[in-house]
Design a protein around this motif. Structure first.
Motif, PDB file in Angstrom:
ATOM      1  N   ALA A  58      -0.630  -2.851   0.463  1.00 56.81           N
ATOM      2  CA  ALA A  58      -1.984  -2.527   2.156  1.00 56.81           C
ATOM      3  C   ALA A  58      -2.856  -1.769   1.249  1.00 56.81           C
ATOM      4  N   ARG A  61      -4.794  -4.314  -0.547  1.00 55.95           N
ATOM      5  CA  ARG A  61      -5.380  -4.981   0.223  1.00 55.95           C
ATOM      6  C   ARG A  61      -6.542  -4.906   1.066  1.00 55.95           C
ATOM      7  N   GLU A  95       1.797  -4.385   4.170  1.00 58.02           N
ATOM      8  CA  GLU A  95       0.747  -5.582   4.182  1.00 58.02           C
ATOM      9  C   GLU A  95       0.639  -6.645   5.624  1.00 58.02           C
TER      10      GLU A  95
END
Length: 140
Positions: A58, A61, A95
């Motif tokens: 995450a 990203r 994520e």
């Protein structure tokens, strides 16, 4: 382990509140270095909190999102930090959860009309280049 993370989040928040409280009472001092230090400390506190509440995928990203659109990444970070401070996050954000949050943000922006992704071009009617060129050739 969750207690350690919570303690670290609280310590970072306490440091942030101390910084904000100390900077408000004195008024403008003209010291640009103090502002830079404060911004650096706030940035470090945000990074620390985000590191504690996001899984590595995450975080990656969110970093890629920041490269494309920094305002979107900042909005997501602010929302995540708010959720963490209010105690609504029970585990690290994955994520997939981050994707869901981005999708809900996109939907919210579409509903409120904040997106600028499309541009509508309206051309005025009533003129034609070809006719003007023919008129010039006939007159000469």
């Amino acid at each position: 382990m969750a207690d350690d993370e919570l303690a670290q989040i609280r310590a970072a928040r306490l440091a942030q509140l101390k910084q904000q409280g100390g900077g408000r009472g004195g008024g403008p001092t003209g010291d640009g270095g103090h502002d830079d230090d404060q911004k650096k400390q706030e940035s470090e506190a945000r990074s620390s909190i985000l590191h504690q509440i996001l899984e590595p995928e995450a975080q990656d990203r969110l970093g890629r999102i920041r490269l494309v659109k920094e305002s979107r990444a900042t909005d997501v970070e602010n929302r995540l930090i708010t959720l963490a401070r209010s105690g609504q996050l029970r585990s690290k954000v994955t994520e997939d959860q981050l994707k869901d949050m981005l999708a809900s943000l996109s939907e919210h922006e579409k509903q409120s009309g904040q997106t600028l992704e499309s541009v509508k071009v309206v051309r005025r009617g009533g003129w034609d280049d070809d006719d003007d060129l023919d008129d010039l050739l006939k007159d000469s």
